[in-house]
Design a protein around this motif. Structure first.
Motif, PDB file in Angstrom:
ATOM      1  N   ASN A 212       0.804  -1.219   0.000  1.00 36.01           N
ATOM      2  CA  ASN A 212       0.000   0.000   0.000  1.00 36.01           C
ATOM      3  C   ASN A 212       0.840   1.274   0.000  1.00 36.01           C
ATOM      4  OD1 ASN A 212      -2.704   0.882  -0.107  1.00 36.01           O
ATOM      5  ND2 ASN A 212      -2.670   1.457   2.040  1.00 36.01           N
ATOM      6  N   SER A 213       2.019   1.203  -0.599  1.00 35.36           N
ATOM      7  CA  SER A 213       2.918   2.360  -0.559  1.00 35.36           C
ATOM      8  C   SER A 213       2.628   3.389  -1.638  1.00 35.36           C
ATOM      9  CB  SER A 213       4.372   1.895  -0.705  1.00 35.36           C
ATOM     10  OG  SER A 213       4.767   1.140   0.411  1.00 35.36           O
ATOM     11  N   PHE A 214       2.097   2.953  -2.775  1.00 35.33           N
ATOM     12  CA  PHE A 214       1.959   3.840  -3.925  1.00 35.33           C
ATOM     13  C   PHE A 214       0.529   3.830  -4.443  1.00 35.33           C
ATOM     14  CE2 PHE A 214       6.341   2.446  -3.732  1.00 35.33           C
ATOM     15  CZ  PHE A 214       7.038   3.627  -3.872  1.00 35.33           C
ATOM     16  N   ASN A 215       0.112   4.950  -4.983  1.00 32.67           N
ATOM     17  CA  ASN A 215      -1.244   5.094  -5.488  1.00 32.67           C
ATOM     18  C   ASN A 215      -1.477   4.259  -6.744  1.00 32.67           C
ATOM     19  OD1 ASN A 215      -3.848   6.101  -5.722  1.00 32.67           O
ATOM     20  ND2 ASN A 215      -3.212   7.951  -6.813  1.00 32.67           N
ATOM     21  N   ASN A 216      -2.734   3.817  -6.913  1.00 36.84           N
ATOM     22  CA  ASN A 216      -3.193   3.158  -8.132  1.00 36.84           C
ATOM     23  C   ASN A 216      -2.407   1.896  -8.456  1.00 36.84           C
ATOM     24  OD1 ASN A 216      -5.208   3.210 -10.094  1.00 36.84           O
ATOM     25  ND2 ASN A 216      -3.845   4.086 -11.629  1.00 36.84           N
ATOM     26  N   GLN A 217      -2.128   1.112  -7.411  1.00 39.30           N
ATOM     27  CA  GLN A 217      -1.522  -0.203  -7.578  1.00 39.30           C
ATOM     28  C   GLN A 217      -2.524  -1.262  -7.110  1.00 39.30           C
ATOM     29  OE1 GLN A 217       1.398  -0.262  -9.196  1.00 39.30           O
ATOM     30  NE2 GLN A 217       1.357   1.978  -9.183  1.00 39.30           N
TER      31      GLN A 217
ATOM     32  N   TRP B  33      -9.562  -6.283   9.306  1.00 42.20           N
ATOM     33  CA  TRP B  33      -8.191  -6.048   8.837  1.00 42.20           C
ATOM     34  C   TRP B  33      -8.161  -4.778   8.016  1.00 42.20           C
ATOM     35  CZ3 TRP B  33      -5.305  -8.036   4.064  1.00 42.20           C
ATOM     36  CH2 TRP B  33      -3.928  -7.773   4.192  1.00 42.20           C
ATOM     37  N   GLN B  34      -7.222  -3.896   8.334  1.00 40.10           N
ATOM     38  CA  GLN B  34      -7.006  -2.662   7.597  1.00 40.10           C
ATOM     39  C   GLN B  34      -5.560  -2.605   7.130  1.00 40.10           C
ATOM     40  OE1 GLN B  34      -8.198  -0.162  10.992  1.00 40.10           O
ATOM     41  NE2 GLN B  34      -9.863   0.652   9.744  1.00 40.10           N
ATOM     42  N   ILE B  35      -5.314  -1.799   6.107  1.00 38.77           N
ATOM     43  CA  ILE B  35      -3.939  -1.531   5.673  1.00 38.77           C
ATOM     44  C   ILE B  35      -3.644  -0.065   5.904  1.00 38.77           C
ATOM     45  CG2 ILE B  35      -2.288  -1.600   3.784  1.00 38.77           C
ATOM     46  CD1 ILE B  35      -3.906  -3.747   2.465  1.00 38.77           C
ATOM     47  N   GLN B  36      -2.529   0.175   6.560  1.00 37.81           N
ATOM     48  CA  GLN B  36      -2.078   1.540   6.825  1.00 37.81           C
ATOM     49  C   GLN B  36      -1.303   2.044   5.618  1.00 37.81           C
ATOM     50  OE1 GLN B  36       0.438   1.769  10.270  1.00 37.81           O
ATOM     51  NE2 GLN B  36       1.214   3.790   9.769  1.00 37.81           N
ATOM     52  N   THR B  37      -1.694   3.193   5.076  1.00 38.64           N
ATOM     53  CA  THR B  37      -0.991   3.750   3.930  1.00 38.64           C
ATOM     54  C   THR B  37       0.398   4.214   4.335  1.00 38.64           C
ATOM     55  OG1 THR B  37      -3.030   4.438   2.853  1.00 38.64           O
ATOM     56  CG2 THR B  37      -1.028   5.560   2.176  1.00 38.64           C
TER      57      THR B  37
ATOM     58  N   TRP C 168      -5.410   5.816  -0.175  1.00 30.39           N
ATOM     59  CA  TRP C 168      -5.328   6.121  -1.595  1.00 30.39           C
ATOM     60  C   TRP C 168      -6.707   6.247  -2.215  1.00 30.39           C
ATOM     61  CZ3 TRP C 168      -1.149   8.299  -2.741  1.00 30.39           C
ATOM     62  CH2 TRP C 168       0.068   7.899  -2.208  1.00 30.39           C
ATOM     63  N   GLU C 169      -7.710   5.564  -1.647  1.00 26.49           N
ATOM     64  CA  GLU C 169      -9.070   5.721  -2.145  1.00 26.49           C
ATOM     65  C   GLU C 169      -9.564   7.139  -1.929  1.00 26.49           C
ATOM     66  OE1 GLU C 169      -7.965   3.225  -0.490  1.00 26.49           O
ATOM     67  OE2 GLU C 169      -8.689   1.332  -1.337  1.00 26.49           O
TER      68      GLU C 169
ATOM     69  N   ASN D 167      -7.152   2.043   5.023  1.00 22.16           N
ATOM     70  CA  ASN D 167      -7.815   1.246   4.000  1.00 22.16           C
ATOM     71  C   ASN D 167      -8.499   0.038   4.637  1.00 22.16           C
ATOM     72  OD1 ASN D 167      -7.897  -1.102   2.042  1.00 22.16           O
ATOM     73  ND2 ASN D 167      -7.326   0.536   0.638  1.00 22.16           N
ATOM     74  N   MET D 168      -9.810  -0.085   4.462  1.00 22.75           N
ATOM     75  CA  MET D 168     -10.589  -1.185   5.038  1.00 22.75           C
ATOM     76  C   MET D 168     -10.569  -2.366   4.070  1.00 22.75           C
ATOM     77  SD  MET D 168     -12.512  -2.035   7.695  1.00 22.75           S
ATOM     78  CE  MET D 168     -13.328  -0.596   8.406  1.00 22.75           C
ATOM     79  N   VAL D 169     -10.014  -3.480   4.520  1.00 24.01           N
ATOM     80  CA  VAL D 169      -9.892  -4.656   3.671  1.00 24.01           C
ATOM     81  C   VAL D 169     -10.957  -5.701   4.018  1.00 24.01           C
ATOM     82  CG1 VAL D 169      -8.316  -6.374   2.741  1.00 24.01           C
ATOM     83  CG2 VAL D 169      -7.410  -4.216   3.643  1.00 24.01           C
ATOM     84  N   LEU D 170     -11.083  -6.021   5.290  1.00 22.86           N
ATOM     85  CA  LEU D 170     -12.099  -6.971   5.758  1.00 22.86           C
ATOM     86  C   LEU D 170     -12.875  -6.308   6.880  1.00 22.86           C
ATOM     87  CD1 LEU D 170      -9.886 -10.200   5.984  1.00 22.86           C
ATOM     88  CD2 LEU D 170     -11.559  -9.683   4.206  1.00 22.86           C
ATOM     89  N   ARG D 171     -14.210  -6.396   6.812  1.00 23.48           N
ATOM     90  CA  ARG D 171     -15.017  -5.806   7.878  1.00 23.48           C
ATOM     91  C   ARG D 171     -16.219  -6.687   8.204  1.00 23.48           C
ATOM     92  NH1 ARG D 171     -19.310  -2.205   6.090  1.00 23.48           N
ATOM     93  NH2 ARG D 171     -19.306  -1.889   3.825  1.00 23.48           N
TER      94      ARG D 171
END
Length: 460
Positions: free
Chosen positions: A59-64, A262-266, A277-278, A344-348
């Protein structure tokens, strides 16, 4: 630990970030500033850095792949939202070819992360670290590997199952069937579920725990048609007191959300003040600016009048041609100088109720399925569905609630319509001449040229 910080120069052992196209889908040679595999597992701290590096690169770069691109492309191929930018037209119009823009990222990047995870699993197994540390790190790597494989197989049907760290061997592996991949996912995720700790590592939900593995397992079982296990694993998560449906929809996508599994930290390396990034992609630069991602009109028509999800998760804007709605689950574009509030919300949790509803319907537990649907509807401000309803009516209600609840998130709509064989029926109403051939996502031509063992995906 108040906030999990990813290192700027991460102690890694994977072969390549693979953010851009390459000659083969797994490359050799670690970057010069990275520590070798021999040194990566000498102590718990360095071992932990290897798994943090994986999340960082996701999750380091946009639009990946993991940072907005998958969501945008699959939302466009389905009927969630579409982009005003012509570079995405092939997806919106379902004219995807093996040379379409962005397609190579949907293959190359997940395999890069899989290669990273494979090296962690191999390295941790050979290490002399404490057993508790080995299990946690290995469990996280297995989960991350399974997560990438889940999307690869649902995009491309037949894919190479790479478990080796030998790059030459990996680049010569042929394709496994979807059944083979799902069998592997069940095995790997069950092992991850057994190995991961109940508690999160730190105060945030950015490193997988046991519930994270259970959540993805529930989804995998649902996609496999194993209704009993889908119900069992989703119930595990629903009954876990750590997870809670939030009454205020505006709190769901915050980094402190109790709905998060589970979330991803930008990891912001290019644009100061990014939360997700969203948010950076969808939210206009100023309050009066127009949006560039529009929810399909047919989807807007699906919302009931009192649905709070339309009010809180979509944002209207008006231009000369009319009023449109853009995705607004993430509300922060940039927040320079202020604390990050969104991840970034991945699983909720909401997905788990909808997984269980579908599994219960298939298990002839219609009343319980309706109960799960109505929990989601109540949170959205809607009246409950009541009997008498046929099984088909309940199935369509689940399809609708999942569409509107998970709108724009991680390609759910596209994958659900395809696995339930409803894509042509539904999307032909929205997109006109949509046929079964349009459900096929081709393997990128550059990938086929790199591995003579691969054949084009001709399934749909």
């Amino acid at each position: 630990m108040k906030n999990l910080k990813f290192p700027t120069i991460t102690i890694l052992l994977f072969s390549s970030l693979l953010l851009y196209a390459c000659d083969s889908f797994l490359e050799t040679g670690p970057p010069k500033d990275q520590v070798s595999a021999e040194n990566a597992f000498q102590d718990p701290k360095s071992a932990e850095a290897t798994i943090l590096g994986l999340y960082s690169n996701m999750n380091s770069f946009n639009n990946q792949f993991n940072s907005g691109l998958l969501a945008i492309l699959m939302a466009s191929t389905a009927d969630d939202y579409y982009s005003a930018f012509t570079s995405y037209d092939e997806y919106k119009l379902n004219n995807i070819t093996s040379n379409s823009s962005y397609l190579d990222r949907l293959w190359i990047q997940p395999y890069g992360f899989i290669g990273h995870a494979n090296k962690i699993i191999e390295g941790i197994e050979k290490s002399s670290l404490p057993e508790k540390v080995k299990k946690q790190i290995s469990g996280e790597a297995r989960f991350a590997r399974s997560f990438q494989y889940f999307y690869l197989v649902n995009l491309f049907n037949k894919i190479p199952l790479v478990k080796t760290t030998d790059v030459d061997e990996a680049n010569s592996i042929g394709q496994s069937t979807m059944e083979d991949i799902y069998r592997f996912l069940v095995e790997d995720l069950n092992q991850a579920e057994a190995d991961l700790e109940e508690q999160y590592q730190g105060s945030e939900r950015v490193r997988p725990n046991k519930g994270t593995a259970s959540s993805l397992l529930a989804r995998v079982y649902l996609y496999k048609g194993d209704w009993e296990n889908a119900e069992i694993h989703s119930t595990k998560v629903i009954e876990d007191s750590r997870y809670k449906l939030l009454d205020n929809l505006n709190d769901v996508f915050l980094k402190t959300s109790q709905e998060a599994i589970w979330q991803i930290q930008t990891v912001n390396k290019s644009t100061a003040g990014v939360n997700t990034w969203e948010g950076f992609t969808f939210v206009p630069a100023n309050p009066t600016a127009r949006g560039y991602y529009n929810v399909f009109e047919s989807t807007m028509d699906s919302f009931e009048q009192q649905d709070k999800r339309k009010q809180d998760w979509l944002k209207p804007y008006t231009i000369a041609s009319g009023t449109y709605y853009l995705p607004y689950k993430y509300k922060v574009r940039t927040n320079i100088g202020n604390p990050v509030t969104e991840y970034n919300m991945v699983l909720r949790l909401a997905e788990q109720y909808l997984i269980r509803a579908e599994a219960r319907l298939k298990l002839n537990k219609k009343a319980l399925a309706l109960s799960d649907i109505n929990i989601i509807r109540k949170r959205a401000g809607l009246q409950p569905l009541v009997e008498p309803l046929s099984d088909e009516q309940v199935a369509l209600a689940i399809e609708k609630e999942k569409h509107l609840e998970l709108l724009g998130e991680w390609g759910h709509r596209w994958f659900d319509l395809n696995r339930t064989k409803r894509a042509v029926t539904v999307l032909s109403q929205t997109k006109g001449n949509f046929t079964q051939d349009d459900t096929r996502i081709p393997i990128p031509q550059s990938i086929l040229l790199s591995n003579p063992q691969l054949k084009q995906n001709d399934e749909n």
